[in-house]
Scaffold this motif. Sequence first.
Motif, mmCIF file in Angstrom:
data_model
loop_
_atom_site.group_PDB
_atom_site.id
_atom_site.type_symbol
_atom_site.label_atom_id
_atom_site.label_comp_id
_atom_site.label_asym_id
_atom_site.label_seq_id
_atom_site.Cartn_x
_atom_site.Cartn_y
_atom_site.Cartn_z
ATOM 1 N N UNK A 1 0.922 -1.370 0.124
ATOM 2 C CA UNK A 1 0.255 0.033 0.079
ATOM 3 C C UNK A 1 0.802 1.401 -0.009
ATOM 4 N N UNK A 2 2.077 1.001 -0.226
ATOM 5 C CA UNK A 2 3.174 2.347 -0.200
ATOM 6 C C UNK A 2 3.881 2.315 -1.314
ATOM 7 N N UNK A 3 3.689 3.407 -2.070
ATOM 8 C CA UNK A 3 4.555 3.502 -3.511
ATOM 9 C C UNK A 3 5.403 5.014 -3.456
ATOM 10 N N UNK A 4 6.465 4.687 -4.527
ATOM 11 C CA UNK A 4 7.124 5.777 -4.242
ATOM 12 C C UNK A 4 7.655 5.888 -5.726
ATOM 13 N N UNK A 5 7.821 7.509 -6.157
ATOM 14 C CA UNK A 5 8.479 7.631 -7.356
ATOM 15 C C UNK A 5 9.376 8.994 -7.123
ATOM 16 N N UNK A 6 10.123 9.207 -8.291
ATOM 17 C CA UNK A 6 11.037 10.424 -8.109
ATOM 18 C C UNK A 6 10.852 10.965 -9.639
ATOM 19 N N UNK B 1 -3.917 16.427 -7.288
ATOM 20 C CA UNK B 1 -4.353 15.250 -8.159
ATOM 21 C C UNK B 1 -4.159 14.011 -6.855
ATOM 22 N N UNK B 2 -3.319 14.219 -5.783
ATOM 23 C CA UNK B 2 -3.008 12.941 -4.903
ATOM 24 C C UNK B 2 -3.857 13.195 -3.689
ATOM 25 N N UNK B 3 -4.222 14.454 -3.348
ATOM 26 C CA UNK B 3 -5.037 14.863 -2.135
ATOM 27 C C UNK B 3 -4.076 14.182 -0.824
ATOM 28 N N UNK B 4 -4.885 13.597 -0.026
ATOM 29 C CA UNK B 4 -4.488 13.504 1.184
ATOM 30 C C UNK B 4 -3.606 11.691 1.054
ATOM 31 N N UNK B 5 -3.544 11.429 -0.343
ATOM 32 C CA UNK B 5 -2.822 10.171 -0.321
ATOM 33 C C UNK B 5 -1.288 10.139 -0.588
ATOM 34 N N UNK B 6 -1.086 11.392 -0.973
ATOM 35 C CA UNK B 6 0.330 11.647 -1.296
ATOM 36 C C UNK B 6 1.104 12.606 -0.346
ATOM 37 N N UNK B 7 2.617 12.677 -0.388
ATOM 38 C CA UNK B 7 3.147 13.380 0.207
ATOM 39 C C UNK B 7 4.353 13.812 -0.426
ATOM 40 N N UNK B 8 5.136 14.809 -0.406
ATOM 41 C CA UNK B 8 6.078 15.387 -1.274
ATOM 42 C C UNK B 8 7.331 15.232 -0.309
ATOM 43 N N UNK B 9 8.490 14.981 -0.964
ATOM 44 C CA UNK B 9 9.717 14.947 -0.126
ATOM 45 C C UNK B 9 10.730 15.795 -1.204
ATOM 46 N N UNK B 10 11.115 17.232 -0.958
ATOM 47 C CA UNK B 10 12.074 17.952 -1.619
ATOM 48 C C UNK B 10 13.565 17.484 -1.183
ATOM 49 N N UNK B 11 14.104 16.845 -2.047
ATOM 50 C CA UNK B 11 15.405 16.371 -1.660
ATOM 51 C C UNK B 11 16.350 16.587 -3.216
ATOM 52 N N UNK B 12 17.509 17.159 -2.848
ATOM 53 C CA UNK B 12 18.527 17.361 -3.931
ATOM 54 C C UNK B 12 18.268 18.454 -4.892
ATOM 55 N N UNK B 13 19.616 18.966 -5.241
ATOM 56 C CA UNK B 13 19.472 19.993 -6.379
ATOM 57 C C UNK B 13 19.287 19.362 -7.554
ATOM 58 N N UNK C 1 17.798 9.288 -3.449
ATOM 59 C CA UNK C 1 16.910 9.275 -2.159
ATOM 60 C C UNK C 1 15.908 8.594 -2.014
ATOM 61 N N UNK C 2 14.827 8.529 -3.426
ATOM 62 C CA UNK C 2 13.678 7.875 -3.250
ATOM 63 C C UNK C 2 14.041 6.177 -3.385
ATOM 64 N N UNK C 3 14.900 5.980 -4.189
ATOM 65 C CA UNK C 3 15.559 4.601 -3.838
ATOM 66 C C UNK C 3 15.819 3.845 -2.689
ATOM 67 N N UNK C 4 16.629 4.572 -2.005
ATOM 68 C CA UNK C 4 17.099 4.612 -0.570
ATOM 69 C C UNK C 4 15.995 4.346 0.344
ATOM 70 N N UNK C 5 15.018 5.374 0.265
ATOM 71 C CA UNK C 5 13.636 5.350 0.957
ATOM 72 C C UNK C 5 12.867 3.963 0.725
ATOM 73 N N UNK C 6 12.502 3.485 -0.441
ATOM 74 C CA UNK C 6 12.031 2.245 -0.970
ATOM 75 C C UNK C 6 12.754 1.121 -0.050
ATOM 76 N N UNK C 7 14.177 0.902 -0.056
ATOM 77 C CA UNK C 7 14.591 -0.093 0.865
ATOM 78 C C UNK C 7 14.423 -0.145 1.836
#
Length: 415
Positions: free
Chosen positions: A71-76, A115-127, A135-141
């Motif tokens: 129930x948890x999905x991640x993308x960059x 579009x995502x409403x309460x189902x998504x959150x944003x992580x701002x990482x990296x220039x 960072x996204x792939x590390x979070x997935x692991x």
Amino acid sequence: MTHFPDAARRATEALRDLFPPTPLQRNEHLSQRYGADIWLKREDLTPVRSYKLRGAFNAMRKVRVTDPQQRTFVCASAGNHAQGVAFACRHFGVSGTIFMPVTTPQQKIDKTLAFGGQNVRIELIGDYFDQTLAAAQSFCRETNAHFLSPFDDADVIEGQASVGVEILEQLQEPPDLVILPVGGGGLSAGVTSYLREVAPCVDFRFVEPLGGASLMAALRAGGPVKLARVNSFVDGAAVARLGDLTFQRLGWASRDQVLLAPEDRICVTMLEMLNVEGIVLEPAGALSVDVLPELAGEIRGKCVVCVTSGGNFDFERLPEVKERAQRYSGLKKYFILRMPQRPGALREFLSMLGPDDDIARFEYLKKSARNFGSVLIGIETRHAENFRTFTERMDAADLAYRDITTDEALAEFLI
């Protein structure tokens, strides 16, 4: 092994829970210009204004079938893929964490959250995107979440193939030619894999931005390679390396089938589609239309489908697009002049301008000598040939000048 066309048709059927087929519209303006039957597959009219929703939805749908506990999905992503993932997360009622570079415009962040409403959150990482992706792939692991690749994923490719399914359903017979934009290769891999099996008579052309030709590089090298430098203007297709899975499905293509679109010329196409047709396209969305002049000789009398892949265009960029279009078309130039510092010199210079010429920029840069000053001047005109007359007048007056319009480094710094 699942038969790809059958899987693509199932993905297309499942998509009907989200939105109807995007329109396939015959464009009278382009058809008349090229003496062809030209259709636009309007992927800019999906709920998220790009085709990316198709692949994100299909990949998430299949994960939910094979692993209902996930129930948890991640993308960059800082663009269309992020919005597609967000929309799919809300549809399935799952959680999405979307990693974006710190430099992402607020407008894109806000749209993704909408579009995502309460189902998504944003992580701002990296220039830079590479930092964001790591960072996204590390979070997935760490969290055992599922990573949704923007293109290098079999289920994403299968979802993008639904564009090809719809094209055949909407036309009475297969087109002669389909023109596809290429970034990471997901759309072109999916559409060609489907059409080559069910309609082998269809020919293809692939369009990449000149500053991000990852497919051309892969075809030359015999496999995906990372480009040393990428021009980020066509952000929806500015990919440094074609996907491994997408190349497996595109390696059959010849280099003659790949066309490279200069970024400034794309601006001309975007403005024409907006002003003439009222169609808002992002730079990547205009790629397939942009190369029609290069194909004019071979498409006459044929049925051609151009996939307009997206319309997420921030109108704050419109002045830049207009500027680049004018410079490419020869309707705007910048000069550095060595102007005599004496009464009447400016009036003499202004008399060299024609009735259709207009000064868009005039700035003293510094005094380079006691009796001369350096001037940066930008001039707009209605017809490109007017500049020949203007420079002839400057030459006749022995005026020292330099045309910096195509000097990329200098023009970027000064303009």
